[in-house]
Each structure stands twice: as C-alpha cells, then as structure tokens.
Design a protein around this motif. Structure first.
Motif, short mmCIF file in Angstrom:
data_model
loop_
_atom_site.label_atom_id
_atom_site.label_comp_id
_atom_site.label_asym_id
_atom_site.label_seq_id
_atom_site.Cartn_x
_atom_site.Cartn_y
_atom_site.Cartn_z
N MET A 298 39.49 43.30 34.39
CA MET A 298 40.61 43.48 32.78
C MET A 298 40.00 44.66 32.47
O MET A 298 38.87 45.21 32.07
CB MET A 298 40.85 42.51 31.77
N GLU A 299 40.99 45.48 31.66
CA GLU A 299 40.50 47.00 31.58
C GLU A 299 40.64 46.99 30.13
O GLU A 299 40.87 45.50 29.52
CB GLU A 299 41.90 47.88 32.05
N GLU B 172 40.54 36.00 34.12
CA GLU B 172 41.73 37.11 33.59
C GLU B 172 40.38 38.51 33.29
O GLU B 172 40.07 39.80 33.56
CB GLU B 172 41.73 37.64 32.14
N GLY C 189 39.94 39.94 36.90
CA GLY C 189 41.00 40.45 37.40
C GLY C 189 41.70 40.08 38.34
O GLY C 189 41.49 40.76 39.62
#
Ligand code: SF4
Lengths: 211, 464
Positions: free
Chosen positions: B1-2, B116, B119
């Motif tokens: 995740m960013e 999460e 990703g």
C-alpha cells in the motif's frame, strides 16, 4: 521438500539470518509456562452454573445459539423428527450416526436448508463446538441452519483442555463454532447469518455410550 | 500500500471538515468496542493475564528463528507449501506465479491487514483476477475504493445511511433497506463468488510452531469459507505471528477476542494444519495450502532496540478504540494501513520514520493505550522514542509546522482547540520551541507539563 525453490530458499536464509542478528545481543525471555489455573478466564457464564454442560448451554445461548439437551436415543430421535419438520432438505456430514440423521431428502450443501454435523469436542469456557474437517466442511458452513450433535462426555471446561484432547489427531482444519454467523459492519447493527449459518443448534447427548 | 502518512495533518483536517459524520461514527463504534472489552476484563485478573501474554510473545520473538523453522517443518510434513517473502514484491511474485500456474480467475479474500500492507488486490487485478473482499465491512470499503479505517472493523466510519446509499447505487437495493436486507444483498453476490472462486486468500492471527497451525478469528464465517471452499488457499502470515505451543493458542484466542470485542472468543475460529481434499484425505477443503511467511520490514523492527516490542501486537484494536486522537478521524488520516496508537509506532519501523514522520505526533501521550494493550506494548514510550529520533534527524522543521497549521484549522471547535493545545504541550521541547504557532498559543500562559491533569481527565470533562 515442498519449500519453494525459485528464489525462496535465499529469502528464507536471509530472513532467518536477519532474525538471528537482530536477536544477537538481546536477552532471551523465558516462556512463562502453562497459564496458572487461577488466571483462566471463568468457565461459568456470569459465575453461575459451573458444570461444563450447563456452562456451555449458558454461553452458547448468550451468543445467540440454541442448546437442546437430550437424555437418550429415544428422546433424541423424537426431538429430531419434530425439529426436522421445518426443513425441506438436509446435507449431512460424513460420520454422523444413522440414528442422528433426520429423515429428509438429501441436497447439496449449497441448496440444503439444514446442515448436520457431529462435534469432536466442545469448550464450556468459550461456548465453542469443535468441528473437524474430516467430516467435510461444506455442510458445516453453507446451509442457513446448522445442527451440531455433541456428546456430553466431550464437553471440556476450558478451551485449552478441548484443544489438547485433539492434539494427537489434528485434521487439516479444526474449527470452533461459538454462535450464529454475525456482523455489525452495517451501522453497528447486529445482523445474523451474514455468510455462515444464521442459526446454530447444539444438541447435547447427555447419556454416555455409543451414539 | 502507498504511504500517505506525511499528509496526516491535511488528511485529518479534510476528514473533520468534509465528513463530520466520520468522527461521530468512529467515536460511537470504538466506545462500544471498548465498553465490551471492559466488561469482559472485569471478570478476569487482567493484569496477571497480560503479564503472561507479554511473556509468551516476548519469548517467541527472542526465539523467532527456531520457532519459524519448526512451524515450517510441521506445515511441510502435512503437505503445505511454505514460501518466504522478504518484501511486498516477493509476495507479488509468489502470487503471480500461483495465479498463472493454477489458472486463477476469481479470488475470495478474508480480511487481512497484511494483504493490504503488501497490496494484494491491485496485483491480482492487474493479473486479470476478479477479487472479492468477503468480510462485510471490507466488501463495503472495496466498493468505495477505500482502505480500512480500523484493524477490526474496517468500515466503522460508515453509518447505516452511508451503506444504504452505497448499496442502492451499486447493488440496486431500496434506499431505506434494513441492515438485514443490505447484508442479504451482499451475501447473494459473495455466496456466488465463494462457490466459483479458485483461490482463497487469508491472513493469520497466529502461527503455532508446535503444530504448524494457522489460527484465524472472525464473526461472519467468511474466513472459514475462504479457507475451505476454493481449490487453493494462500495464507499470508507475518513472521511475528508465532506462538510456541498449542496450549498458548487457547489463551491467546480468548485474550485477543476479549480485547477486540469483549467476546469470550470470536464466533468462528479456524485452526489450519494443512491442505484438505484428496491431498489431505478429506471429503472437501482446498487441495493446496500455501503459507507465505512475510518479513517486509519486520526484521528491521526486530533489530530496533526499543521498537521491537511492538512486534508483540496481536492486532486487537483495543488501543485504537480507547485513543482520543484516533476517535477524531478514524484510520484514514494516518495514511497507512495501520492506524491509531499501534500504527503510529509500527509504521515508522516497517516503512521508515521519514515517510511516516508525523504519526508519532498524532497522540497526546495520555497513556490509555498502554493500559489496555493485552501484550503490554509500551506505546507512549515508543511514541516518545520516535519523536526524539525525528527531532534528531531534523525531520521536524517544515512538517511540524504544517501539522500545526492543519490542526489549528481543524480546531474551529473551541474545545477541540483546547484539546489540541494540550496535546501539543507534550511535544519534545526541541519542537515546541521551533513552532511559532505554538508560541502564539501559549504566550502569556504556562503550558501544563507532566504535573498537570492527565490527558484522560482533560478529555473526560473537556470535549465530550
Ligand atoms: S498494540 Fe496492543 S492494544 Fe493495540 S492492537 Fe496491538 S495488541 Fe491490541
């Protein structure tokens, strides 16, 4: 060896090496040992009825399940026939004794109104029924109502004792069912039967012996 | 995740300004979780139990290499495949290869924060796989394209009305549909997905070294289904999830459930040892079980002489539920998958302090989180440690100023302003001196220091 070869062994060794290095100068911590009995979460619900079957009944009911206690084969059969009347079809797990199978047309688990299984144990402390994948999982999960037979002699006071009893013979998956499927994800309002069975009925066979 | 944590202040401001309902929904939900936790612990010797739980996890972490090898051997003996992933990219490669080899078209996912973190959904979608989040809360946020707002209740920031509007638009339900009808609509779609999926992806709450068991706690039954119905099951497990013995598991299942929701144990628990089906000699269940042991920053955290203690975390969410700062905004302000007090101490370790820098400041150091944590992670102490490191590294200059600006704009509510002022009072001295705004605020007043009222006292008779 099933360890995945493609670059996996390198990653494994590097991770383990980093762990050893990270822990290198750290003092190791001893395992504190088995949880002292005095620290076990209470078995009896509300400190009331300490007998394991009573406590199981109280906890499962509090979680929205239903518990029926049956004294012997005759009463079990009579109760089952009446209970089965509201269903059109059934999906029965492998290994449920003939006597405990309702006389209903069999259906695939995804079509059946009722699933029937046989617990391999139970824990009063958490109101949990222990189910084994060796009897097949679909009938435990897909029908909207789940009937679980459980022998009184298999009801343990603590969850630890119930798991311990299965230790030598662990199936691919052991499951604890401790109430009907529920969710509060929509506006914090409890909805039952979201994915798994919305009704859980535990039928306790109180007379010891061969069922 | 960013990682968007550097924008913490901007994001917090936007949430407070644009979606005031979030604060109300999050506060109500976390209070209710916390009330249930409190009643559950009222019938226990909570302090002694937490000492014990801390000891078991610290023991496991200081013997982590040995226990991981033991778990790996047990799993392989049962016919499971064990993969090791150093990074998110490693997880992607493992999944990509599986998808190609098994011809995966549809995947069902059981809630997993680790998925999460690395990703999984964007990766699978890029591979042409249709992905269904199956936890009802996760399904809601998947429809919205949002990350989870809470580690236990991913959609706690959405009200009934929000979900009515969302489902009416996307699933065609009535605008005033009841929660039962809404859940029924989701169930219909997800049931079909379960039956058609080739791949089920889960996380793992615990990995028991002695038996190689992956344990998963839930309430809906979607995790049992995700790990039982598809032909292939992949479990993503952080390397810190180890418990030494099966006897430890029974207590950890209870302590985690009680800390999360106050339940004696989650409605469903799965304890998985190996593949089922013909591979496991059973009537059904997945033919293949792949366990991916994920590092992704965890060994770096383990090497940290102070922050390693955060690896004891069982992700119960109790520290989020009691945190007055988290309650203001929910998880989205934090800009990373882990939010609240625990997010503020593990994210700098897992990602980097630079990328997540303001998070250790998103706290008033009131200490409530340390009081509720079932494994006694010294969160306030670790927040302070990260703050000092941020000052040392010279990270505090511009960002701290914008943090202040964000908060002051958010603070249109006079009592909220007061709360922020007090929160800022516990910044390390180095920072407060550099903040002109704080000087303005405090001119002519003396800031309460450690001797003043505790944050919780202020909170109680303050904002609410
Ligand atoms: S830090 Fe402690 S209280 Fe917070 S989620 Fe982790 S275990 Fe729970």
């Amino acid at each position: 060896m099933n360890r995945e070869a493609e670059g996996g062994a390198g990653a494994r060794d590097r991770i383990l090496a980093r762990i050893r290095e990270a822990n290198g100068s750290r003092e190791t911590v001893e395992h504190p040992g088995t949880l002292p009995a005095g620290l076990e979460p209470p078995v009896a619900y509300g400190g009331q009825r300490p007998d394991p079957v009573d406590a199981l009944e109280d906890r499962l009911s509090a979680a929205g399940g239903r518990v029926v206690r049956l004294s012997g084969p005759d009463s079990a059969r009579r109760w089952l026939e009446e209970f089965a009347q509201e269903f059109a079809s059934v999906s029965i797990c492998e290994g449920v004794p003939e006597l405990l199978c309702p006389s209903l047309p069999n259906a695939q688990p995804e079509q059946a109104g009722l699933g029937v299984s046989m617990a391999v144990g139970a824990a009063a402390q958490t109101g949990s029924l222990l189910l084994s994948s060796t009897e097949g999982r679909r009938s435990q999960l897909l029908p909207p109502t789940h009937l679980v037979w459980v022998r009184a002699q298999d009801v343990h006071a603590t969850l630890g004792a119930a798991l311990e009893a299965r230790m030598g013979d662990l199936p691919a998956a052991l499951a604890l069912h401790s109430g009907p499927s529920k969710s509060a994800d929509i506006g914090r309002i409890i909805v039952t039967g979201v994915h798994g069975p919305g009704r859980l009925v535990a039928a306790v066979l109180e007379e010891s012996g061969d069922w | 995740m960013e990682v968007h944590s550097r924008d913490y202040a901007k994001r917090a401001r936007a949430i407070l300004r644009d979606t005031p309902g979030v604060r109300e929904a999050v506060t109500a939900a976390t209070r209710s979780f916390d009330d249930h936790r409190r009643s559950a612990f009222a019938e226990l010797d909570g302090e002694a139990l937490r000492d014990w739980a801390e000891g078991v996890k610290s023991h496991a972490l200081t013997h982590l290499d040995r226990y991981l090898e033991q778990a790996e051997s047990r799993l392989m003996e049962r016919g499971a495949h064990v993969h090791w992933a150093e990074t998110a990219e490693d997880v992607h490669r493992i999944l990509r290869e599986l998808v190609e080899r098994e011809g995966v078209r549809r995947a069902v996912k059981a809630k997993s924060m680790l998925s999460e973190e690395v990703g999984v959904n964007p990766l699978l979608e890029a591979e042409g796989v249709e992905v269904f989040e199956t936890d009802l809360g996760e399904y809601i946020i998947q429809l919205l394209g949002e990350p989870p707002s809470h580690i236990v209740g991913p959609a706690i920031h959405r009200s009934l009305e929000d979900t009515q509007a969302l489902f009416s638009e996307r699933l065609g339900t009535a605008t005033d549909a009841s929660p039962e009808e809404l859940a029924g609509a989701a169930r219909g779609i997800l049931r079909e997905a379960f039956l058609a999926a080739d791949l089920g992806i889960s996380g793992g709450n615990f990995l028991v070294a002695e038996t190689g068991s992956i344990a998963l706690i839930e309430n809906e039954g979607n995790i049992r289904m995700s790990t039982s119905l598809p032909r292939v099951h992949v479990a993503l497990v952080g390397i810190e999830k180890i418990l030494p013995r099966l006897a430890d598991l029974s207590t950890f299942l209870q302590v985690t459930s009680k800390s999360a929701t106050g339940q004696p144990v989650g409605t469903f628990v799965s304890i998985i040892q190996g593949p089922g089906g013909s591979r496991g000699g059973e009537p059904d269940g997945p033919e293949e079980l792949h366990v991916v042991l994920v590092d992704n920053g965890r060994t770096r955290l383990l090497a940290d002489p102070e922050a390693w203690e955060a690896l004891r975390c069982v992700r119960c969410g109790a520290c989020l539920n009691i945190c007055p700062v988290y309650r203001q905004t929910g998880g989205h302000a934090y800009g990373y998958v882990y939010s609240g007090p625990i997010g503020a101490v593990i994210s700098p370790g897992l990602v980097s302090l630079e990328e997540t820098f303001p998070l250790p400041f998103a706290s008033s150091l009131c200490g409530a989180c340390a009081e509720v944590c079932p494994v006694r992670i010294p969160i306030p102490h670790l927040l302070h440690t990260w703050r000092e490191r941020a000052v040392e590294q010279g990270l505090t200059e511009g960002t701290a100023r914008s943090l202040m600006k964000g908060w002051s704009r958010a603070a249109t509510h006079p009592r909220l302003f007061d709360w922020i002022e007090r929160a800022m009072a516990v910044l390390p001295d180095g920072i407060s001196r550099r903040l002109p705004m704080l000087r303005d605020w405090t001119r002519g007043r003396s800031l309460p220091r450690a001797t003043g009222p505790t944050f919780r006292e202020i909170w109680k008779d303050g904002i609410e």
